[in-house]
Write a protein that holds these residues in place. Structure first.
Motif, short mmCIF file in Angstrom:
data_model
loop_
_atom_site.label_atom_id
_atom_site.label_comp_id
_atom_site.label_asym_id
_atom_site.label_seq_id
_atom_site.Cartn_x
_atom_site.Cartn_y
_atom_site.Cartn_z
N PRO A 204 8.14 -28.18 22.57
CA PRO A 204 8.96 -27.13 23.21
C PRO A 204 8.42 -25.95 24.18
O PRO A 204 8.90 -25.35 24.74
N TYR A 205 6.93 -26.27 24.01
CA TYR A 205 6.33 -25.14 24.97
C TYR A 205 5.68 -25.71 26.13
O TYR A 205 4.70 -26.39 25.88
N ARG A 206 6.33 -25.40 27.21
CA ARG A 206 5.94 -26.00 28.23
C ARG A 206 6.12 -24.76 29.48
O ARG A 206 7.04 -23.98 29.35
N GLU A 207 5.38 -25.11 30.81
CA GLU A 207 5.85 -24.13 31.62
C GLU A 207 5.02 -25.06 32.86
O GLU A 207 3.87 -25.31 33.14
N ALA A 208 5.77 -25.10 33.85
CA ALA A 208 5.39 -25.43 35.45
C ALA A 208 4.50 -26.47 35.34
O ALA A 208 3.17 -26.35 35.92
N GLY A 209 4.72 -27.71 34.69
CA GLY A 209 3.92 -28.90 34.57
C GLY A 209 2.66 -28.80 33.89
O GLY A 209 1.96 -29.53 33.75
N ARG A 210 2.64 -27.77 32.75
CA ARG A 210 1.74 -27.46 32.00
C ARG A 210 2.24 -27.50 30.60
O ARG A 210 3.40 -27.15 30.14
N VAL A 211 1.41 -28.09 29.57
CA VAL A 211 1.75 -27.96 28.23
C VAL A 211 1.26 -26.50 27.57
O VAL A 211 -0.02 -26.63 27.68
N LEU A 212 1.85 -25.94 26.64
CA LEU A 212 1.15 -24.76 25.92
C LEU A 212 1.03 -25.44 24.50
O LEU A 212 1.91 -25.66 23.69
N ILE A 213 -0.40 -25.16 24.18
CA ILE A 213 -0.69 -25.81 22.93
C ILE A 213 -1.27 -24.34 21.97
O ILE A 213 -1.79 -23.69 22.38
N PRO A 214 -0.49 -23.96 20.84
CA PRO A 214 -0.94 -23.04 19.98
C PRO A 214 -2.34 -23.31 19.54
O PRO A 214 -2.77 -24.25 19.13
N PRO A 256 10.19 -23.47 12.20
CA PRO A 256 9.40 -24.27 12.13
C PRO A 256 8.02 -24.10 11.77
O PRO A 256 7.49 -22.76 11.85
N HIS A 257 7.22 -24.88 11.16
CA HIS A 257 5.64 -24.79 10.78
C HIS A 257 4.94 -25.45 11.98
O HIS A 257 4.96 -26.43 12.35
N VAL A 258 3.77 -24.77 12.42
CA VAL A 258 2.71 -25.18 13.27
C VAL A 258 1.51 -25.44 12.58
O VAL A 258 1.08 -24.58 12.18
N LYS A 259 0.99 -26.59 12.82
CA LYS A 259 -0.34 -26.93 12.33
C LYS A 259 -1.31 -27.19 13.38
O LYS A 259 -1.33 -27.54 14.44
N THR A 260 -2.22 -26.11 13.34
CA THR A 260 -3.22 -25.82 14.31
C THR A 260 -4.60 -26.61 14.27
O THR A 260 -4.73 -26.96 13.01
N ALA A 261 -5.29 -27.06 15.40
CA ALA A 261 -6.63 -27.23 15.03
C ALA A 261 -7.35 -26.02 14.54
O ALA A 261 -7.60 -24.83 15.23
N LEU A 262 -8.27 -26.32 13.41
CA LEU A 262 -8.92 -25.32 12.67
C LEU A 262 -10.37 -25.84 12.32
O LEU A 262 -10.18 -26.34 11.07
N SER A 263 -11.21 -25.91 13.20
CA SER A 263 -12.42 -26.83 12.88
C SER A 263 -13.55 -25.95 12.04
O SER A 263 -14.51 -25.60 12.34
N ALA A 264 -12.77 -25.76 10.56
CA ALA A 264 -13.71 -25.00 9.66
C ALA A 264 -13.87 -25.62 8.39
O ALA A 264 -12.70 -26.31 8.04
N ARG A 265 -15.04 -25.68 7.80
CA ARG A 265 -15.22 -26.11 6.57
C ARG A 265 -14.69 -25.17 5.50
O ARG A 265 -15.08 -23.94 5.22
N LEU A 305 8.48 -32.47 14.66
CA LEU A 305 9.45 -32.11 15.65
C LEU A 305 8.74 -32.72 17.08
O LEU A 305 9.21 -33.09 17.85
N GLY A 306 7.23 -32.31 16.74
CA GLY A 306 6.64 -32.68 18.07
C GLY A 306 5.24 -32.63 17.72
O GLY A 306 4.65 -31.93 16.87
N ALA A 307 4.20 -33.26 18.77
CA ALA A 307 2.72 -33.15 18.33
C ALA A 307 2.22 -33.18 19.87
O ALA A 307 2.64 -33.83 20.80
N VAL A 308 1.31 -32.57 19.98
CA VAL A 308 0.44 -32.50 21.16
C VAL A 308 -1.14 -32.59 20.79
O VAL A 308 -1.65 -32.00 19.98
N THR A 309 -1.87 -33.06 21.82
CA THR A 309 -3.47 -32.67 22.08
C THR A 309 -4.02 -32.92 23.35
O THR A 309 -3.48 -33.64 24.21
N ALA A 310 -4.89 -32.20 23.68
CA ALA A 310 -5.69 -32.23 25.04
C ALA A 310 -6.74 -33.26 24.70
O ALA A 310 -7.63 -33.16 25.50
N ASN A 311 -6.49 -34.35 24.17
CA ASN A 311 -7.17 -35.60 23.85
C ASN A 311 -8.67 -35.12 23.42
O ASN A 311 -9.84 -35.66 23.53
N THR A 312 -8.48 -33.97 22.43
CA THR A 312 -9.53 -33.76 21.67
C THR A 312 -9.18 -33.14 20.41
O THR A 312 -8.11 -32.35 20.31
N PRO A 313 -10.07 -33.39 19.22
CA PRO A 313 -9.49 -32.67 17.93
C PRO A 313 -9.57 -31.36 17.90
O PRO A 313 -9.08 -30.76 16.94
#
Length: 506
Positions: A204-214, A256-265, A305-313
Motif C-alpha cells: 500500500p505504501y507507494r508514491e511516484a514510481g517509488r516504493v515506501l518501506i517502513p 495491520p501488523h508490519v514486520k520490519t528489518a531489525l538486524s539486532a541479536r 497482505l504484502g511484502a517488499v525488499t530492496a533486495n537486501t535483508p
C-alpha cells in the motif's frame, strides 16, 4: 549499553544511563535486580541440566533435591534439581567447585568455556534489561487489543537465558522501542525506486514510481546509518505503531501488523527478512489459508497482505493482518505468551481444554503435512467473553515446515516452494511442532511439569491415535537447546534437547 567487564558493571552502566534519561526508575530498578538475576540464572541452570553440552560428562543426584554436574575437566557444578517446565525463578545460586554464584554472567565467566565470554555479556544484558522491564510496569488492567496483551509480557522468553538480552540498545532505546515499556514507535518510510524492489502481494505504501518501506528507527540509526543513501531518500512521512513481542513487528493504528528489518541479536540469533521470504510470502500465505480451511474453523491464519525488499535483508518489510480481525463480538484474541500474565481465570480444566484445542489443531495439520512453529509468540487464542478458549490464530509463517510426502498422502498438491521450509524428515517435522507447542507454549502456560502433565493427560484422551501422537506419548519431548546453541556459533540451525516427557512420568 557497552559491554563492561563484569556483571555488576553491566548493571551499573544501565543505572548510569537511567540516571540521565529516567531517574525516577533508578530505585525500582535496584529493587528488581536480585529477582532478575535469579530469573536468568534459573533459565541458565535449566539449560545446563537438560541440554546436550559436550563438556558435561555426567549428571547425578546429590542430597535432598540436589544435582551435581560433572565437567570434563574434573570440576563440579552443584545446584537444585530443576523442573524442566517451571517458569518461576527458583534458582538463587549455583556452586562451581564450592564457590557460590548468584549471577548467571559471573557463573558463565567462571566456567571459562569456548564462546562463553560473549554469552556472559549477553547474560549480563539479560539481567539488567529484565530488571529495567520489571521496574517500569503500571498497575495491571485488561487490554482491549492483542497488542495490548503483548505489552504485558514483561519477562520475555520463559526458558531462554537471554530472555531480555538487548545488546546494542541503550536505555533510552529500550524505553522508546521495547513493547513492555508501552511507547509508540515512529517508523520512517524509506523511498526506493520501484525497479530496485521486489514486491509481493498488494503493497500500500507507494508514491511516484517509488516504493515506501517502513524502517525501524533502531535499524535506521545503527544499520542503515544514513538512510538517505538508500534509494532516493526518506519520505517525509512516518507511521506511528505499537511494538509487539518480537520488537521488530509493530501494530499499525489502522489494524495491520508490519514486520520490519531489525538486524539486532535479541535472544538466539540476528534476525533479518530474507529475499527468499519476500519471494515466497504470498504463496505460503495462500497455501496456509487453504490448509486452515480444512480444520473446521478452529484455526485462523493472519494473511500476508504484502511484502517488499530492496533486495537486501537490511531493508525489507512484511505487512500482515492483525489477529484481532478474527475476534467475534465480545471475544478477545490473546497471545499464548501473555496468558500467564492475564487477569483471566485459568483452572486445570481451562488449561486442559486449551491444550486439547491446541494439540488437535497442531496434530491434524502435522498429519496433513504442515508443522507449525506454535510457540507463545506465534500462537494466539480466541477467548469467549467469559474467558473460555474457543479457537486459535497463527501468525508469522516464515518458520513453518511443509512435507510434500505427507501432503501427497492426503491428495493435497504441494506449493511451489523450496529451501528449508520444505522437508519430509519426520524428526524435523515433529520437533518443530512438539518443541514449540508442547515444550514451549503449553509448558509455559502450565508453569510446571505437574500442571503440564495433568493438562496433557486430559487433552490427549479423545485425540485420533496417529503415529505423531504415539511419538508425543512415548518419546522424550524435544525442545530447542537454547544455551547450547548460544555456545555453539559454529553450528548453524537448531540443536535439540530431549526433556523428560510429562506424559510418561519419572
Amino acid at each position: 549499553m557497552h559491554p563492561p567487564r563484569t556483571p555488576a558493571g553491566t548493571e551499573a552502566v544501565l543505572a548510569a544511563e537511567l540516571r540521565t534519561v529516567r531517574p525516577a526508575l533508578l530505585s525500582p530498578y535496584a529493587v528488581e535486580l536480585p529477582g532478575a538475576r535469579a530469573a536468568v540464572l534459573t533459565r541458565l541452570w535449566r539449560g545446563l541440566v537438560h541440554e546436550p553440552l559436550p563438556w558435561i560428562t555426567r549428571r547425578e543426584p546429590s542430597g535432598h533435591d540436589g544435582l551435581v554436574l560433572r565437567l570434563a575437566d574434573g570440576r563440579r557444578l552443584h545446584g537444585p534439581a530443576p523442573d524442566a517446565y517451571a517458569t518461576a525463578a527458583t534458582v538463587r545460586e549455583v556452586e562451581l567447585d564450592g564457590t557460590a554464584y548468584r549471577h548467571p554472567a559471573a557463573l558463565m565467566t567462571a566456567l571459562g568455556l569456548p564462546h562463553g565470554h560473549a554469552f556472559a555479556v549477553e547474560l549480563g544484558h539479560s539481567v539488567a534489561s529484565l530488571a529495567l522491564s520489571r521496574a517500569n510496569q503500571p498497575a495491571m488492567s485488561s487490554p482491549f487489543t492483542s497488542w495490548g496483551w503483548e505489552q504485558r509480557v514483561v519477562d520475555g522468553h520463559p526458558f531462554h537465558p537471554n530472555c531480555r538480552s538487548r545488546p546494542g540498545f541503550s536505555v533510552a532505546e529500550q524505553l522508546a522501542y521495547a513493547p513492555e515499556h508501552r511507547a509508540e514507535v515512529e517508523l520512517g518510510l524509506v523511498a526506493v525506486p520501484e525497479a530496485a524492489c521486489l514486491v509481493g502481494g498488494k503493497w500500500p505504501y507507494r508514491e511516484a514510481g517509488r516504493v515506501l518501506i517502513p524502517v525501524h528507527p533502531w535499524q535506521a540509526r545503527h544499520v542503515l546509518k544514513d538512510e538517505r543513501a538508500v534509494g532516493e531518500g526518506v519520505a517525509g512521512e512516518s507511521l506511528a505503531a505499537h511494538p509487539l513481542m518480537s520488537l521488530r513487528t509493530l501494530a499499525l493504528p489502522d489494524g495491520p501488523h508490519v514486520k520490519t528489518a531489525l538486524s539486532a541479536r535479541l535472544t538466539s540469533s540476528v534476525r533479518d527478512i530474507s529475499v527468499y521470504s519476500i519471494e515466497s510470502a504470498a504463496a505460503v500465505s495462500a497455501f496456509m489459508e487453504a490448509m486452515a480451511g480444512r480444520l473446521d474453523g478452529m484455526l485462523h491464519i493472519t494473511r500476508t497482505l504484502g511484502a517488499v525488499t530492496a533486495n537486501t535483508p537490511d531493508l525489507a518489510a512484511v505487512l500482515r493482518e492483525s489477529p484481532d480481525v478474527y475476534a467475534g463480538a465480545g471475544e478477545r484474541v490473546v497471545p499464548v505468551a501473555a496468558l500467564a500474565s492475564t487477569v483471566l481465570p485459568q483452572s486445570p480444566a481451562w488449561l486442559a481444554e486449551f491444550s486439547r484445542i491446541a494439540l488437535a489443531v497442531g496434530l491434524r495439520l502435522l498429519d496433513l503435512g504442515v508443522a507449525l512453529e506454535a510457540h507463545g509468540q506465534n500462537l494466539l487464542v480466541v477467548l469467549s467473553p467469559a474467558g473460555a478458549p474457543l479457537r486459535l490464530v497463527y501468525r508469522d509463517l516464515a518458520d513453518i515446515r511443509i512435507s510434500p510426502a505427507r501432503l501427497a498422502r492426503h491428495g493435497i498438491p504441494a506449493p511451489d516452494l523450496s529451501g528449508r521450509i520444505v522437508t519430509d524428515d519426520e524428526s524435523v517435522l515433529r520437533s518443530k511442532l512438539f518443541g514449540s507447542l508442547v515444550a514451549g507454549a503449553l509448558a509455559a502456560t502450565a508453569g510446571s511439569a505437574t500442571a503440564l502433565s495433568e493438562a496433557l493427560s486430559a487433552a490427549v484422551r479423545d485425540l485420533p491415535r496417529t503415529p505423531d501422537l504415539a511419538a508425543l506419548l512415548e518419546e522424550p519431548l524435544p525442545a530447542k537447546a537454547l544455551t547450547t546453541m548460544r555456545l555453539s556459533p559454529e553450528r548453524p540451525g537448531d540443536i535439540w534437547a530431549r526433556l523428560p516427557n510429562p506424559l510418561i512420568g519419572p
